[in-house]
Design a protein around this motif. Structure first.
Motif, PDB file in Angstrom:
ATOM      1  N   LYS A  84       0.818  -1.211   0.000  1.00 16.44           N
ATOM      2  CA  LYS A  84       0.000   0.000   0.000  1.00 16.44           C
ATOM      3  C   LYS A  84       0.851   1.260   0.000  1.00 16.44           C
ATOM      4  O   LYS A  84       1.962   1.278   0.525  1.00 16.44           O
ATOM      5  CB  LYS A  84      -0.926   0.020   1.225  1.00 16.44           C
ATOM      6  N   LEU A  85       0.278   2.272  -0.588  1.00 14.30           N
ATOM      7  CA  LEU A  85       0.872   3.616  -0.566  1.00 14.30           C
ATOM      8  C   LEU A  85      -0.224   4.589  -0.172  1.00 14.30           C
ATOM      9  O   LEU A  85      -1.278   4.665  -0.813  1.00 14.30           O
ATOM     10  CB  LEU A  85       1.443   3.980  -1.940  1.00 14.30           C
ATOM     11  N   GLN A  86      -0.010   5.326   0.914  1.00 11.76           N
ATOM     12  CA  GLN A  86      -0.991   6.315   1.342  1.00 11.76           C
ATOM     13  C   GLN A  86      -0.268   7.575   1.770  1.00 11.76           C
ATOM     14  O   GLN A  86       0.667   7.519   2.564  1.00 11.76           O
ATOM     15  CB  GLN A  86      -1.851   5.790   2.488  1.00 11.76           C
ATOM     16  N   GLY A  87      -0.669   8.680   1.213  1.00 16.74           N
ATOM     17  CA  GLY A  87      -0.025   9.960   1.507  1.00 16.74           C
ATOM     18  C   GLY A  87      -0.510  11.011   0.526  1.00 16.74           C
ATOM     19  O   GLY A  87      -1.721  11.124   0.273  1.00 16.74           O
ATOM     20  N   TYR A  88       0.441  11.757  -0.023  1.00 14.57           N
ATOM     21  CA  TYR A  88       0.076  12.844  -0.937  1.00 14.57           C
ATOM     22  C   TYR A  88       1.042  12.856  -2.110  1.00 14.57           C
ATOM     23  O   TYR A  88       2.234  12.553  -1.952  1.00 14.57           O
ATOM     24  CB  TYR A  88       0.131  14.198  -0.231  1.00 14.57           C
ATOM     25  N   VAL A  89       0.506  13.196  -3.249  1.00 14.93           N
ATOM     26  CA  VAL A  89       1.344  13.404  -4.411  1.00 14.93           C
ATOM     27  C   VAL A  89       1.237  14.873  -4.789  1.00 14.93           C
ATOM     28  O   VAL A  89       0.143  15.448  -4.807  1.00 14.93           O
ATOM     29  CB  VAL A  89       0.934  12.488  -5.596  1.00 14.93           C
ATOM     30  N   VAL A  90       2.362  15.497  -5.043  1.00 12.57           N
ATOM     31  CA  VAL A  90       2.395  16.916  -5.416  1.00 12.57           C
ATOM     32  C   VAL A  90       2.955  17.025  -6.825  1.00 12.57           C
ATOM     33  O   VAL A  90       4.035  16.491  -7.117  1.00 12.57           O
ATOM     34  CB  VAL A  90       3.269  17.735  -4.443  1.00 12.57           C
ATOM     35  N   LEU A  98       4.694  12.777  -0.674  1.00 10.45           N
ATOM     36  CA  LEU A  98       4.702  13.124   0.738  1.00 10.45           C
ATOM     37  C   LEU A  98       3.994  12.019   1.511  1.00 10.45           C
ATOM     38  O   LEU A  98       3.060  11.378   1.007  1.00 10.45           O
ATOM     39  CB  LEU A  98       3.970  14.455   0.979  1.00 10.45           C
ATOM     40  N   ASN A  99       4.433  11.804   2.761  1.00 10.86           N
ATOM     41  CA  ASN A  99       3.741  10.822   3.592  1.00 10.86           C
ATOM     42  C   ASN A  99       2.486  11.444   4.206  1.00 10.86           C
ATOM     43  O   ASN A  99       2.136  12.592   3.914  1.00 10.86           O
ATOM     44  CB  ASN A  99       4.678  10.248   4.663  1.00 10.86           C
TER      45      ASN A  99
END
Length: 625
Positions: free
Chosen positions: A105-111, A135-136
């Motif tokens: 899984k990947l959970q966080g933010y993409v900018v 970003l986490n």
């Protein structure tokens, strides 16, 4: 020698031609489409993040074993690029037999740092990604396993690169609005200008994205044009008045749409001031026959300069995404008007009914709302803190107290009729008998004056009970209302004209009744019909308006910048009652220079007489003795 003289004559002739000819100049003008980042976000959400929680599912396979979702975009400017931050959830696993094995899984933010691009053919706005950052959950830079990002990155890049925002609708709105701004003789010039419309280079500012819409315009400048644009033709004046009434309807609509928001008191003051100043100025120019054909354009621009920040703030922060392109078209069209207006009066920009209708349509409102009606508007009353006025209890009056030795009332019924306009529309309001009570007697007016004073005292008491006047100003306020009624109407609600008893109407046909409440200024706040025919309602309205000026402008130190004694306060309130909020500074200027208006001086004399208990002298203006 002859040749020199001929040359000098030629130069002189050319100079005269230069001085007397209107020169056309071509210039490129930028009509900016300003897309605030909040607005741009709403456009993104409305078009590309339509699932629950402002999300978009890019991948959903294997009964949820393989997923990729983006949600809640946030936009800002950073180092000349558009920074788009999205929450991201990605999962990759092996779906088998209804189960998901080895999920990562990947959970966080993409900018994404993007460069906006506009297509010059179809006016579609798209975005080129310059670089990407992960970003986490705590919004700290992070590195993830290559397999997760290798899976997610192509989908994210493809999805975001496919996002396009169609700006053709607001561009078309600008065209549709700009076209009727010009007179018919400039049709070819306008067509050429609109045909030249093209996008310029997008600029990113801290608060908004600016897309310049470039147009080539030919403005005509005549250095000797001195024509007055004051209207003297009756037909054109009628058309201008009708146009202004439509503008007033639109202004009320804009103000009441804002009034329903959670405004600060200072923001409410802006709305109140814009409406009152617009109306007082129109009434003033109409009265002294100085009204100009461009009054609507000027008032529109002046009002929008003050309203635009509030509209952008509340309709972007609190508004729905639905119809956001309409708001963008509205904002852009008005900005275009303000830009074109700067080219100068000889450019010929005017506002027409067609232009107002187009603006209303952009706000997704039926243009049929243009109706210059006389009924109160509840939203407007709430903004002004004016509560619906019910008819006050009338002070009991014995019938023989106004019969004057018998027969007077009977003769009044036999020789006078009440205006048919009232009789036809007011059967549920004050009866004819009660109206006739307020006909000024031809002889002894002592009892009449006392009855009017009782009405004024009752209206003042009602205003004081509502808490609109501080205790320390209440004594002054009671004298103020009587002095105002004396000055404004000489204690009259009705007058006899052509053997008909009708309401008192000012010389400029705008103010009515005992307190001479201006119908155009206070339209939508009071029932205009009752102002004309109900002396109690008229007195209550006048008292409430005076209290409004006292509270909003007289007692605010930041407005007056001084502590006023009661007498000066009374004079200030009367000046504003007559001329609107702008009189607060104009009155002090007159007062300091001792160059008061005649109305200032006449009111002051009456206020002094009321203070001295000489109200009986009202008889001098009622019957001349």
């Amino acid at each position: 020698m002859i040749k020199k003289i001929q040359a000098l004559l030629a130069i002189s002739t050319l100079f005269i031609v230069f001085q007397t000819t209107a020169w056309a100049t071509m210039q490129t003008v930028s009509l900016p489409i300003t897309v605030d980042y909040l607005m741009l976000r709403k456009l993104l959400v409305a078009g590309s993040f339509t699932e629950e929680g402002e999300s978009a599912t890019l991948v959903d396979e294997g009964d949820g074993c393989i997923q990729l979702r983006l949600a809640t975009p946030h936009l800002s400017e950073q180092e000349g690029t558009l920074r788009v931050e999205l929450s991201v959830f990605s999962q990759t696993g092996v779906p088998l037999g209804g189960a998901c094995y080895s999920p990562v899984k990947l959970q966080g933010y993409v900018v994404l740092y993007q460069r906006p691009v506009i297509n010059p053919v179809d006016w579609k706005l798209s975005f080129e990604t310059v670089r990407t950052e992960l970003l986490n959950v705590h919004r700290k830079s992070t590195r993830v396993a290559g397999v997760v990002w290798k899976f997610a990155e192509p989908y994210i890049a493809a999805y975001l690169s496919g996002i396009k925002i169609d700006l053709m609708p607001p561009v078309k709105n600008i065209k549709d609005f700009v076209s009727p701004l010009f007179s018919a003789d400039k049709e070819q010039q306008v067509k050429a200008m609109l045909a030249s419309m093209r996008p310029g280079t997008i600029e990113l500012e801290p608060s908004a994205l600016y897309l310049p819409v470039l147009v080539d315009v030919a403005s005509v400048y005549d250095p000797h044009e001195r024509r007055s644009n004051i209207i003297s033709d009756k037909k054109r004046l009628k058309q201008t008045v009708a146009l202004w009434e439509q503008w007033d309807d639109l202004l009320v609509h804009l103000i009441t749409r804002l009034a329903g928001r959670s405004l600060s008191e200072d923001e409410k003051e802006v709305l109140v001031g814009v409406l009152l100043e617009s109306r007082y100025r129109f009434v003033s120019e109409l009265s002294d026959e100085s009204i100009r054909h461009d009054i609507v354009r000027k008032q529109f621009i002046e009002a929008w300069r003050q309203l635009a920040p509030l509209f952008r703030k509340y309709f972007l922060q609190q508004g729905e995404s639905k119809g956001i392109l309409g708001y963008l078209g509205f904002f852009s069209s008005v900005d275009a008007l303000m830009t074109l207006d700067k080219l100068g009066p000889t450019f010929g920009v005017e506002i027409s009914t067609a232009g107002l209708v187009r603006l209303v349509e952009m706000l997704q409102v039926n243009p049929s709302f243009f109706y210059y009606g006389s009924q109160p508007n509840a939203n407007l009353q709430e903004l002004f803190h004016i509560h619906p006025l019910e008819k006050q209890e009338e002070i009991p009056i014995e019938e023989d107290s106004f019969q004057d030795n018998g027969g007077v009332l009977k003769r009044m019924f036999n020789t006078l009729t009440v205006s048919t306009a009232y009789a036809a529309t007011n059967t549920k309001q004050t009866s004819m008998r009660k109206i006739l009570q307020w006909k000024v007697p031809e002889a002894d007016v002592t009892d009449y004056i006392q009855r009017v004073r009782d009405v004024l005292k009752a209206s003042t008491a009602a205003t004081l009970i509502k808490g609109n006047v501080p205790e320390q100003q209440q004594a002054m306020f009671q004298k103020l209302i009587q002095a105002m009624a004396w000055q404004e109407s000489c204690f009259r609600q009705f007058v006899v004209k052509n053997r008909k008893l009708t309401y008192l109407l000012s010389y400029n046909r705008s103010s009515v009744g005992l307190m001479q409440v201006n119908e155009r200024v206070w339209r939508g706040l009071y029932d205009l019909n009752r102002l004309r025919w109900d002396i109690y309602y008229n007195a209550a309205a006048g008292s409430e308006i005076a209290a409004l000026y006292l509270k909003r402008y007289g007692l605010r130190k930041e407005v007056t910048n001084r502590k006023l004694d009661d007498e000066t306060m009374a004079r200030l309130i009367y000046a504003m009652y007559n001329g609107g909020p702008s009189q607060r500074t104009k009155f002090f200027k007159r007062f300091s220079s001792k160059k008061l208006y005649e109305s200032d001086e006449l009111f002051w004399k009456k206020y002094q007489m009321v203070s001295a208990g000489d109200v009986g002298k009202v008889s001098l203006c009622l019957v001349g003795r």
